[in-house]
Design an enzyme around this catalytic site. Sequence first.
Site, PDB file in Angstrom:
ATOM      1  N   ARG A  66       0.872  -1.281   0.042  1.00  0.00           N
ATOM      2  CA  ARG A  66       0.035  -0.124  -0.085  1.00  0.00           C
ATOM      3  C   ARG A  66       0.819   1.230  -0.024  1.00  0.00           C
ATOM      4  NH1 ARG A  66      -5.503  -0.882   2.069  1.00  0.00           N
ATOM      5  NH2 ARG A  66      -5.933  -2.987   0.717  1.00  0.00           N
ATOM      6  N   ARG A  98      -3.725   6.669   0.598  1.00  0.00           N
ATOM      7  CA  ARG A  98      -4.320   7.910   1.371  1.00  0.00           C
ATOM      8  C   ARG A  98      -3.334   8.526   2.343  1.00  0.00           C
ATOM      9  NH1 ARG A  98      -9.113   9.495   0.830  1.00  0.00           N
ATOM     10  NH2 ARG A  98     -10.622   8.044  -0.212  1.00  0.00           N
ATOM     11  N   ARG A 100      -7.798  11.058  -5.790  1.00  0.00           N
ATOM     12  CA  ARG A 100      -9.040  10.425  -5.404  1.00  0.00           C
ATOM     13  C   ARG A 100     -10.298  11.588  -5.266  1.00  0.00           C
ATOM     14  NH1 ARG A 100     -11.560   7.785  -4.308  1.00  0.00           N
ATOM     15  NH2 ARG A 100     -11.578   6.260  -2.531  1.00  0.00           N
ATOM     16  N   ASP A 124      -6.388  -3.413  -7.323  1.00  0.00           N
ATOM     17  CA  ASP A 124      -6.966  -3.981  -5.740  1.00  0.00           C
ATOM     18  C   ASP A 124      -6.986  -5.417  -6.271  1.00  0.00           C
ATOM     19  OD1 ASP A 124      -8.197  -3.148  -3.112  1.00  0.00           O
ATOM     20  OD2 ASP A 124      -9.392  -4.826  -3.650  1.00  0.00           O
ATOM     21  N   TYR A 146     -14.417 -12.643   0.183  1.00  0.00           N
ATOM     22  CA  TYR A 146     -14.943 -11.519  -0.244  1.00  0.00           C
ATOM     23  C   TYR A 146     -16.249 -11.850  -1.054  1.00  0.00           C
ATOM     24  CZ  TYR A 146     -11.379  -8.550   1.913  1.00  0.00           C
ATOM     25  OH  TYR A 146     -10.640  -7.972   2.860  1.00  0.00           O
TER      26      TYR A 146
HETATM   27  O1  1CP Z   1       0.270   0.282  -3.289  1.00  0.00           O
HETATM   28  C1  1CP Z   1      -0.301  -0.984  -3.238  1.00  0.00           C
HETATM   29  O2  1CP Z   1      -0.210  -1.787  -2.159  1.00  0.00           O
HETATM   30  C2  1CP Z   1      -0.904  -1.384  -4.371  1.00  0.00           C
HETATM   31  C3  1CP Z   1      -2.412  -1.456  -4.415  1.00  0.00           C
HETATM   32  C4  1CP Z   1      -3.393  -2.277  -3.528  1.00  0.00           C
HETATM   33  C5  1CP Z   1      -2.997  -3.599  -3.034  1.00  0.00           C
HETATM   34  C6  1CP Z   1      -1.927  -4.551  -3.417  1.00  0.00           C
HETATM   35  C7  1CP Z   1      -4.475  -1.825  -3.019  1.00  0.00           C
HETATM   36  C8  1CP Z   1      -5.191  -0.465  -3.352  1.00  0.00           C
HETATM   37  N1  1CP Z   1      -5.233  -2.994  -2.461  1.00  0.00           N
HETATM   38  C9  1CP Z   1      -4.499  -4.024  -2.507  1.00  0.00           C
HETATM   39  C10 1CP Z   1      -4.756  -5.541  -1.923  1.00  0.00           C
HETATM   40  C11 1CP Z   1      -5.757  -5.590  -1.172  1.00  0.00           C
HETATM   41  N2  1CP Z   1      -6.903  -5.326  -1.223  1.00  0.00           N
HETATM   42  C12 1CP Z   1      -5.866  -6.532  -0.247  1.00  0.00           C
HETATM   43  C13 1CP Z   1      -4.795  -7.457   0.283  1.00  0.00           C
HETATM   44  C14 1CP Z   1      -4.093  -6.779   1.283  1.00  0.00           C
HETATM   45  C15 1CP Z   1      -4.439  -6.560   2.501  1.00  0.00           C
HETATM   46  O3  1CP Z   1      -4.719  -7.188   3.551  1.00  0.00           O
HETATM   47  O4  1CP Z   1      -4.658  -5.439   2.987  1.00  0.00           O
HETATM   48  C16 1CP Z   1      -7.189  -6.622   0.584  1.00  0.00           C
HETATM   49  C17 1CP Z   1      -7.727  -7.577   1.616  1.00  0.00           C
HETATM   50  C18 1CP Z   1      -8.002  -5.488  -0.334  1.00  0.00           C
HETATM   51  C19 1CP Z   1      -9.293  -5.461  -0.158  1.00  0.00           C
HETATM   52  C20 1CP Z   1      -9.642  -3.911   0.182  1.00  0.00           C
HETATM   53  N3  1CP Z   1      -9.386  -2.978  -0.776  1.00  0.00           N
HETATM   54  C21 1CP Z   1      -9.740  -3.274   1.502  1.00  0.00           C
HETATM   55  C22 1CP Z   1      -9.637  -4.064   3.005  1.00  0.00           C
HETATM   56  C23 1CP Z   1     -11.080  -4.508   3.324  1.00  0.00           C
HETATM   57  C24 1CP Z   1     -11.192  -5.324   4.494  1.00  0.00           C
HETATM   58  O5  1CP Z   1     -11.804  -6.329   4.445  1.00  0.00           O
HETATM   59  O6  1CP Z   1     -10.341  -5.173   5.325  1.00  0.00           O
HETATM   60  C25 1CP Z   1      -9.696  -2.021   1.431  1.00  0.00           C
HETATM   61  C26 1CP Z   1      -9.956  -0.964   2.237  1.00  0.00           C
HETATM   62  C27 1CP Z   1      -9.597  -1.581  -0.071  1.00  0.00           C
HETATM   63  C28 1CP Z   1      -9.729  -0.484  -0.699  1.00  0.00           C
HETATM   64  C29 1CP Z   1      -8.447   0.160  -1.300  1.00  0.00           C
HETATM   65  N4  1CP Z   1      -7.494  -0.808  -2.099  1.00  0.00           N
HETATM   66  C30 1CP Z   1      -6.385  -0.114  -2.420  1.00  0.00           C
HETATM   67  C31 1CP Z   1      -6.414   1.217  -1.703  1.00  0.00           C
HETATM   68  C32 1CP Z   1      -5.296   2.364  -1.751  1.00  0.00           C
HETATM   69  C33 1CP Z   1      -7.563   1.200  -1.065  1.00  0.00           C
HETATM   70  C34 1CP Z   1      -8.086   2.266  -0.217  1.00  0.00           C
HETATM   71  C35 1CP Z   1      -8.994   3.131  -1.251  1.00  0.00           C
HETATM   72  C36 1CP Z   1      -9.005   4.733  -0.866  1.00  0.00           C
HETATM   73  O7  1CP Z   1      -9.408   4.897   0.026  1.00  0.00           O
HETATM   74  O8  1CP Z   1      -8.662   5.482  -1.865  1.00  0.00           O
END
Ligand code: 1CP
Length: 351
Positions: free
Chosen positions: A25, A29, A38, A74, A152
């Site tokens: 990540r 944000r 965003r 994602d 999910y």
């Molecule tokens: O910079 C990076 O790492 C690349 C982008 C990336 C990756 C690898 C994002 C962007 N998401 C992910 C993987 C991801 N997404 C995972 C695996 C890693 C982890 O455990 O965190 C998971 C579970 C998700 C699902 C997801 N997408 C969540 C988690 C929800 C939960 O159940 O806990 C969330 C909050 C998102 C949204 C998301 N994805 C990525 C970002 C930057 C965001 C936040 C969006 C925003 O607010 O702008």
Amino acid sequence: MRAHSLLISSLRGIRGERPPVWFMRQAGRYLPEYRAVREKHSMLDVIRTPELAAQVTLQPLDRFELDGAIIFADILNPLIGMGIELDFVEGEGPRIGNPIQQRDDISRLVVPDPYENTGYTLEAIKSVVSALTPRGIPLLGFAGAPFTLAWYALAESGKSAQGKRIKELIYNDPQGWRELMEKLVEMVSTYLIAQAEAGVSALQLFDSWVGVCSPQMYRTEVLPYLEQVVTQVRASTSVPIVYFPLGGLGLADLVSELPVDAVSVDWRVSLPTVDAAYHHRFPLQGNLDPVILFAPLDTVRRETARILHEGAQITKPHIMNLGHGILPHTPISAVAEVVKTVRAFRYREES
Ligand code: 1CP
């Protein structure tokens, strides 16, 4: 052409003069330039517009001297082409509109062509690779592991973090579970292969919910499908594969059977301890607690140094990273401090 780099050689088992450093990540944000994008575009719009996805992927690389980038996408958006309705809700996270509830919901899922389903990410990868190759920085691609994607798709949430829905499917409808996993294996494998064809230098499989599994469940209901993914990907590309079983310490003995190149480690265990649990087989990535980045900078420096010294004790190379993704509101100065501390470190100082 793929960049030859400290990160990729470390993932392949060759230790450099210091560990490489990148962050899960690392685009997100905590960066004002990310928040600016965003404000104008939804999460899905950023992911689906190659220029925006590429721009956001490169943002942390312009701020910090990182050894790798990870493509902005994602784990969940590839589910859309299977027939799953996904939205990212502000301040809440992902929401599935039509979660799997019965066998029919599994039967109607399709396995999409990755070029049709996620062509936007493949385009973004090509553009980032052409920007980063001259700088010698490799790009990682990624996907969710089948178990975590099923989590999910069944709309398990943090509240039911015991995995009641997914375990009920496994126990009450084994054939439905098999059908779901087979479709996810196919989607994930073809998607990862397409990312390698588009030019990524490594691939990471995120298994963020696998920590709910007993070793017995993991052995029979999860590991065989992961093996299929890794075997299929290996058959068409030689890029290294990293596996991240978040909270999966109790599964280490089984994970050590997976033919992956490296394993990412959360913060709940020390690197030398987990190295032994993995029978010294893998380069290990991690495992600074993301919350440490909210501490005073000398604590950040001291804790980073502690992880570096623990990483120096493992058998295979260490790749510096956090134990999970960077949290929103993380101070940029703390991220910079970790990078600075890692880049100043040398293994020969250890002896
Ligand atoms: O910079 C990076 O790492 C690349 C982008 C990336 C990756 C690898 C994002 C962007 N998401 C992910 C993987 C991801 N997404 C995972 C695996 C890693 C982890 O455990 O965190 C998971 C579970 C998700 C699902 C997801 N997408 C969540 C988690 C929800 C939960 O159940 O806990 C969330 C909050 C998102 C949204 C998301 N994805 C990525 C970002 C930057 C965001 C936040 C969006 C925003 O607010 O702008």
